[in-house]
Motif scaffolding. Sequence first.
Motif, PDB file in Angstrom:
ATOM      1  N   TYR A 119       0.849  -1.186   0.000  1.00  0.00           N
ATOM      2  CA  TYR A 119       0.000   0.000   0.000  1.00  0.00           C
ATOM      3  C   TYR A 119       0.887   1.239   0.000  1.00  0.00           C
ATOM      4  CZ  TYR A 119       0.847  -0.239   5.096  1.00  0.00           C
ATOM      5  OH  TYR A 119       1.432  -0.330   6.330  1.00  0.00           O
ATOM      6  N   ALA A 120       0.284   2.345  -0.377  1.00  0.00           N
ATOM      7  CA  ALA A 120       1.025   3.611  -0.427  1.00  0.00           C
ATOM      8  C   ALA A 120       0.042   4.760  -0.525  1.00  0.00           C
ATOM      9  CB  ALA A 120       1.978   3.633  -1.622  1.00  0.00           C
ATOM     10  N   PHE A 121       0.477   5.942  -0.108  1.00  0.00           N
ATOM     11  CA  PHE A 121      -0.266   7.160  -0.407  1.00  0.00           C
ATOM     12  C   PHE A 121       0.720   8.310  -0.537  1.00  0.00           C
ATOM     13  CE2 PHE A 121      -0.327   7.531   4.285  1.00  0.00           C
ATOM     14  CZ  PHE A 121       0.055   8.866   4.460  1.00  0.00           C
ATOM     15  N   THR A 122       0.320   9.277  -1.349  1.00  0.00           N
ATOM     16  CA  THR A 122       1.119  10.482  -1.560  1.00  0.00           C
ATOM     17  C   THR A 122       0.196  11.682  -1.467  1.00  0.00           C
ATOM     18  OG1 THR A 122       2.631   9.313  -3.045  1.00  0.00           O
ATOM     19  CG2 THR A 122       2.659  11.721  -3.111  1.00  0.00           C
ATOM     20  N   TYR A 123       0.501  12.587  -0.572  1.00  0.00           N
ATOM     21  CA  TYR A 123      -0.226  13.847  -0.442  1.00  0.00           C
ATOM     22  C   TYR A 123       0.630  14.942  -1.064  1.00  0.00           C
ATOM     23  CZ  TYR A 123      -1.740  18.243   1.623  1.00  0.00           C
ATOM     24  OH  TYR A 123      -2.136  19.543   1.794  1.00  0.00           O
ATOM     25  N   ARG A 129      -7.312  10.430   7.939  1.00  0.00           N
ATOM     26  CA  ARG A 129      -7.179  10.855   9.343  1.00  0.00           C
ATOM     27  C   ARG A 129      -6.340  12.126   9.460  1.00  0.00           C
ATOM     28  NH1 ARG A 129      -4.247   7.080  12.790  1.00  0.00           N
ATOM     29  NH2 ARG A 129      -4.934   8.573  14.382  1.00  0.00           N
ATOM     30  N   PHE A 130      -5.450  12.325   8.503  1.00  0.00           N
ATOM     31  CA  PHE A 130      -4.470  13.416   8.616  1.00  0.00           C
ATOM     32  C   PHE A 130      -4.739  14.556   7.646  1.00  0.00           C
ATOM     33  CE2 PHE A 130      -2.574   9.259   9.440  1.00  0.00           C
ATOM     34  CZ  PHE A 130      -2.173   9.407  10.752  1.00  0.00           C
ATOM     35  N   PHE A 131      -5.386  14.234   6.496  1.00  0.00           N
ATOM     36  CA  PHE A 131      -5.522  15.247   5.450  1.00  0.00           C
ATOM     37  C   PHE A 131      -6.968  15.572   5.113  1.00  0.00           C
ATOM     38  CE2 PHE A 131      -1.465  13.016   4.537  1.00  0.00           C
ATOM     39  CZ  PHE A 131      -0.608  14.084   4.760  1.00  0.00           C
ATOM     40  N   PHE A 132      -7.920  15.128   5.925  1.00  0.00           N
ATOM     41  CA  PHE A 132      -9.318  15.455   5.673  1.00  0.00           C
ATOM     42  C   PHE A 132      -9.504  16.967   5.804  1.00  0.00           C
ATOM     43  CE2 PHE A 132     -13.676  16.216   7.181  1.00  0.00           C
ATOM     44  CZ  PHE A 132     -14.376  15.665   6.115  1.00  0.00           C
ATOM     45  N   GLY A 133      -9.947  17.576   4.712  1.00  0.00           N
ATOM     46  CA  GLY A 133     -10.142  19.024   4.717  1.00  0.00           C
ATOM     47  C   GLY A 133      -8.835  19.787   4.667  1.00  0.00           C
ATOM     48  N   GLY A 134      -7.748  19.120   4.276  1.00  0.00           N
ATOM     49  CA  GLY A 134      -6.450  19.772   4.219  1.00  0.00           C
ATOM     50  C   GLY A 134      -5.661  19.527   5.489  1.00  0.00           C
ATOM     51  N   PRO A 135      -4.341  19.644   5.454  1.00  0.00           N
ATOM     52  CA  PRO A 135      -3.516  19.382   6.632  1.00  0.00           C
ATOM     53  C   PRO A 135      -3.784  20.398   7.735  1.00  0.00           C
ATOM     54  CG  PRO A 135      -2.207  20.377   4.889  1.00  0.00           C
ATOM     55  CD  PRO A 135      -3.543  20.064   4.291  1.00  0.00           C
ATOM     56  N   ARG A 136      -3.636  19.956   8.965  1.00  0.00           N
ATOM     57  CA  ARG A 136      -3.902  20.812  10.124  1.00  0.00           C
ATOM     58  C   ARG A 136      -2.807  21.851  10.360  1.00  0.00           C
ATOM     59  NH1 ARG A 136      -4.682  15.716  13.970  1.00  0.00           N
ATOM     60  NH2 ARG A 136      -3.035  15.033  12.541  1.00  0.00           N
ATOM     61  N   GLY A 178       1.583  22.200   8.838  1.00  0.00           N
ATOM     62  CA  GLY A 178       2.673  21.318   8.448  1.00  0.00           C
ATOM     63  C   GLY A 178       3.289  20.532   9.577  1.00  0.00           C
ATOM     64  N   GLY A 179       3.723  21.226  10.618  1.00  0.00           N
ATOM     65  CA  GLY A 179       4.409  20.541  11.708  1.00  0.00           C
ATOM     66  C   GLY A 179       3.507  19.625  12.489  1.00  0.00           C
ATOM     67  N   GLU A 180       2.263  20.047  12.741  1.00  0.00           N
ATOM     68  CA  GLU A 180       1.335  19.234  13.519  1.00  0.00           C
ATOM     69  C   GLU A 180       0.958  17.964  12.773  1.00  0.00           C
ATOM     70  OE1 GLU A 180      -3.131  19.605  15.507  1.00  0.00           O
ATOM     71  OE2 GLU A 180      -2.154  21.370  14.609  1.00  0.00           O
ATOM     72  N   THR A 181       0.662  18.102  11.480  1.00  0.00           N
ATOM     73  CA  THR A 181       0.304  16.932  10.681  1.00  0.00           C
ATOM     74  C   THR A 181       1.490  15.989  10.544  1.00  0.00           C
ATOM     75  OG1 THR A 181      -1.305  18.229   9.444  1.00  0.00           O
ATOM     76  CG2 THR A 181      -0.548  16.186   8.431  1.00  0.00           C
ATOM     77  N   GLU A 182       2.657  16.559  10.303  1.00  0.00           N
ATOM     78  CA  GLU A 182       3.857  15.736  10.150  1.00  0.00           C
ATOM     79  C   GLU A 182       4.119  14.933  11.416  1.00  0.00           C
ATOM     80  OE1 GLU A 182       7.991  16.654   7.989  1.00  0.00           O
ATOM     81  OE2 GLU A 182       7.724  17.778   9.865  1.00  0.00           O
ATOM     82  N   ARG A 183       3.997  15.570  12.560  1.00  0.00           N
ATOM     83  CA  ARG A 183       4.206  14.864  13.824  1.00  0.00           C
ATOM     84  C   ARG A 183       3.209  13.714  13.968  1.00  0.00           C
ATOM     85  NH1 ARG A 183       6.102  15.204  19.011  1.00  0.00           N
ATOM     86  NH2 ARG A 183       7.291  17.097  18.551  1.00  0.00           N
ATOM     87  N   ALA A 184       1.934  13.968  13.680  1.00  0.00           N
ATOM     88  CA  ALA A 184       0.921  12.923  13.817  1.00  0.00           C
ATOM     89  C   ALA A 184       1.214  11.749  12.884  1.00  0.00           C
ATOM     90  CB  ALA A 184      -0.455  13.506  13.526  1.00  0.00           C
TER      91      ALA A 184
END
Length: 652
Positions: free
Chosen positions: A567-571, A590-597, A599-605
């Motif tokens: 499996y794979a995904f690319t945002y 879970r991370f990109f619904f409606g766009g990233p929260r 950069g740093g917060e999404t990356e950490r999650a």
Amino acid sequence: MTETDTAAFDWQSFLRAWSEEWADSLPDDEARNEEDETARRARWLGFPPASEERITAMEERLGRRMPPSYREFLAVSDGWRHAGGFVWLLAGTGDARWHDNESGLADLFEEYLDEDAGPEERQEADLWRRGLQLDVESDVTHVLLDPEDVDENGEWAVYTWSSWLAAPPERHTDFAAFMREMYREFHSLRAGRREGAPEFVNDTTRRLDAQVDRARLEALCGDWERAAQALDEAKEYGRPRATGLGDQLRRLLGQSSGVDFEGLVTDPRYAPELLPPLVAEHASHSHWDDSTLTYRLRGADDDLVALAYATLEQVRDGTYRYTATGPFGEAVERARELARWGDADGAWQVLRDAVPLWEPLGPDHLAPLGWVADPLLGPLATPERGRELLSTPRGGQVGEAPTPTTPLDPGGLAWLAEPDPGNNRRTFRFVLVEGVDPQDLPRRLADGDSDSDSDGDGDGGEKDGAGGGAELSEPLTSWEARRRWLDGRREFSSYDDRALMSVGRAGAGWSFAFDGEPAPFGGQRFVSPATRASAGTRAVVVWSGLRRGHGESYFHLSVARDGTEQYAFTYVDGEVRQSGEIPPALDPSRFFFGGPRGGGETERALLEAVAGEFGVHLPRHAITHGRLHTFTTGSWTRPPGEGETYMVIRMG
């Protein structure tokens, strides 16, 4: 007695002992003036005491009441000869006078003031106008009591300054503190015995030498703070061994400037341990002139000087290897192997656990030191760990074990989402491979026509030493690796994205290859190396640019097993492409619904999710501060297709 406890200071005993030690230190046949010869025979450097009436008359002449410690001194001796090594006559009631810029130094110091100098700096310069001058005869050394620097006891600070010292005036809290310092200076100068002079032995030197002996045992028992305090006092008096012993403690506490293991580094018994850190400090600050190294080896024979320069060459080219004997030496080798693959905390634990088994090379050896110059073990050294080592009983002594220091590595992957000290790590990529050793990664990730270095020690590496193909380099810092990788390159192509990667272990059963300065993300031409890396096992690829300062933001995750992508995904900038059955914990929605929260917060999650899913971590300390093997991968992009273009830059 503290420096400010002048009320309890016994001037009579103090000055009498000083005088007698001075008289006993003089050679009988030394030429002396009449005043000094009289003082020697009388065994008294002072003068008759000043009466209260005489002190009061001086105060009326000067218009100020004198500070308590100076008054008490005058009541015992109205002046003093040889206050230290550079003040030959100190003022009594008749000679003390306001300096009133007699030397012109107020003008000189004011010239060096910046336009924005504050009140404190200007007050320091004005000292030469308001100070009470106590030096009568000296080697261009000024001694001033400052009537505006007064403590709660009415004591005036004393400032000393010599024109031949490139330093600002030295402050002493009061006159008693100044005289104690001059007494220490006298001892320090006499401790270096002059030819023909009597042996400098007295009650003070015997007390301090016994103190040094006790401090040595205290240090080996783990009570380094008490030992350091005792050794520092003995050092101020110039006692032999005090500096050499104290420097060993200072070096492990992170101090390197001015640390030269005086009197011990030139002893062949201790040179194997003390030369390497001394040489490493020299190498870090001197790139052109190595003559200063011999200055720090005063008294060394030709063989030891040759050893020092040979060690310097090894330190500079990264080939120095620290060795020790016995069980501790065996632990050193195990620790180096762990550090070699990035496990800084595991390596330190091995060393720390073996410290009680360490044995000194001689009676004045307090702790293992050569390891701080080792290219793999040296990055483990921190002041906190130095304190932990010094707090550990060793060399056959017993005591309580210290509390372990906090690990250097936080675990997991989330630390990659934190800004690095230079705020340079905005993008990164890494490959994780399960069930293989790190030295197997070049074979899996480099071009198929290259062979890997079978043992991973770098001995069979490319000539450039930076992993120029499928072979591992010797362990290098990230800066060294990239410098060597770029050295001599004349062509750069957007067609070919070959990554310079550091390798190591990423937790139980996993190895990693990490690139902290990747090329721009390949977009449509990107090909995940997870497929070719996963032959017979499982591989994970992560490439993040969520915190880029400009351009598109992106994040890629791909997982493959046995040569097939699972499996794979690319945002990329608000759009997600995905394939395969992605586990719920890694579902991009879970991370990109409606766009990233953000950069740093999404990356950490995302990184926390990857670490949790696979039970992996990357060693922050080894990647950012240590040395790791490196190699160059095959391209992370496919060849351009029909109608696609690419750019090639050729230099020189």
